[in-house]
Design an enzyme around this catalytic site. Sequence first.
Site, PDB file in Angstrom:
ATOM      1  N   CYS A 133       0.651  -1.041   0.096  1.00 22.73           N
ATOM      2  CA  CYS A 133      -0.053  -0.134  -0.039  1.00 22.73           C
ATOM      3  C   CYS A 133       0.693   1.257  -0.093  1.00 22.73           C
ATOM      4  CB  CYS A 133      -0.860   0.093   1.284  1.00 22.73           C
ATOM      5  SG  CYS A 133      -1.937   1.469   1.402  1.00 22.73           S
ATOM      6  N   CYS A 136      -0.330   4.121   2.197  1.00 21.10           N
ATOM      7  CA  CYS A 136      -0.331   3.863   3.763  1.00 21.10           C
ATOM      8  C   CYS A 136       1.216   4.174   4.151  1.00 21.10           C
ATOM      9  CB  CYS A 136      -0.701   2.230   3.853  1.00 21.10           C
ATOM     10  SG  CYS A 136      -2.188   1.864   3.518  1.00 21.10           S
ATOM     11  N   ASP A 137       2.177   3.590   3.288  1.00 22.82           N
ATOM     12  CA  ASP A 137       3.662   3.755   3.853  1.00 22.82           C
ATOM     13  C   ASP A 137       4.612   4.468   2.884  1.00 22.82           C
ATOM     14  OD1 ASP A 137       2.572   1.590   5.621  1.00 22.82           O
ATOM     15  OD2 ASP A 137       3.067   0.025   4.148  1.00 22.82           O
TER      16      ASP A 137
END
Length: 325
Positions: A133, A136-137
């Site tokens: 992701c 997300c990261d």
Amino acid sequence: MRQTIIIGSGPAGYTAAIYAARADLRPLLIASSVEAGGELMKTTEVENYPGFPEGIQGPELMVAMQAQAERFGAEVVLDDVTALDLTGDVKTVTFGNGDTHEALSVIFATGSAYRKLGLDHEERLSGYGISWCATCDGFFFRQKTIAVVGGGDSAMEEATFLTKFADKVYVIHRGETLRASKTMQDRAFENPKIEFLFNTTVEHIYGDTALTGVGLRDTVDGTETTLDLSGLFIAIGANPRTHLVHGQLELNADGTIAVEGRSSRTNLPGVFAAGDVLDPTYRQAVTAAASGTVAALDAEHYLASLPKDLLAQASVDAEPETVLA
């Protein structure tokens, strides 16, 4: 018999439980015996979930959601669902230990599973350089060299997004042409930070406590090389966890559960879907939580429409036979 049973314990399932419990439906949530909390239990820092300006650990967020649902009266069971009968007015849910539970409505929120490369150390280094992701990261890879595996729209979108943070982004694709749309390809080709490695597969993952690099193989001549990396983003798709409802719920061509418009209503009355099982595009914790809200409200409205004699059969005080979380 229950008024509603929720299957799945990610952001969608727990949010549905919060709303259903606040509506005094006393939901029973089946959280899985080994994957309670969903994919966020494998995530370290979550910085894009509203309300946490300093970020929050994925497992911590899931534990808090569970506690919030239980505070309002939801019951959480750590067991697995092995079979479902969703036809008729009364739905039947079979647990791994053989117990069966009945409900007038079911919210199906089992999420999706990112496709993996199937290599050694892939699971061990998840959250330590390996991710599925970018949104997300990606923030954690500022001024780093990273790679994205894949050749579809998702891979191009991830690679382009990651150039906001990384100094260099490789796109590793097993074929000689991309599957992505022309618009997405053009955007990636025009980005000076992106370099394409065609006819290439990832064969090895290196790193002790964090990812340090990968071993690559040329699919044309078989030569092998190594590539030093700080991050590897795997974008080869995700599979919605819908095996339990095959043959009962209508599915879309991509395997997600078909719902009516922007609702959570499936083709079977009293059965609702939430989270990644109906979302092939966004797959974010916050969008999953939002769809859990929709499912709980739809279930509440459905239950209110049932004949009083049928609704009276659902005992809100029923106790599950399985040990509670």
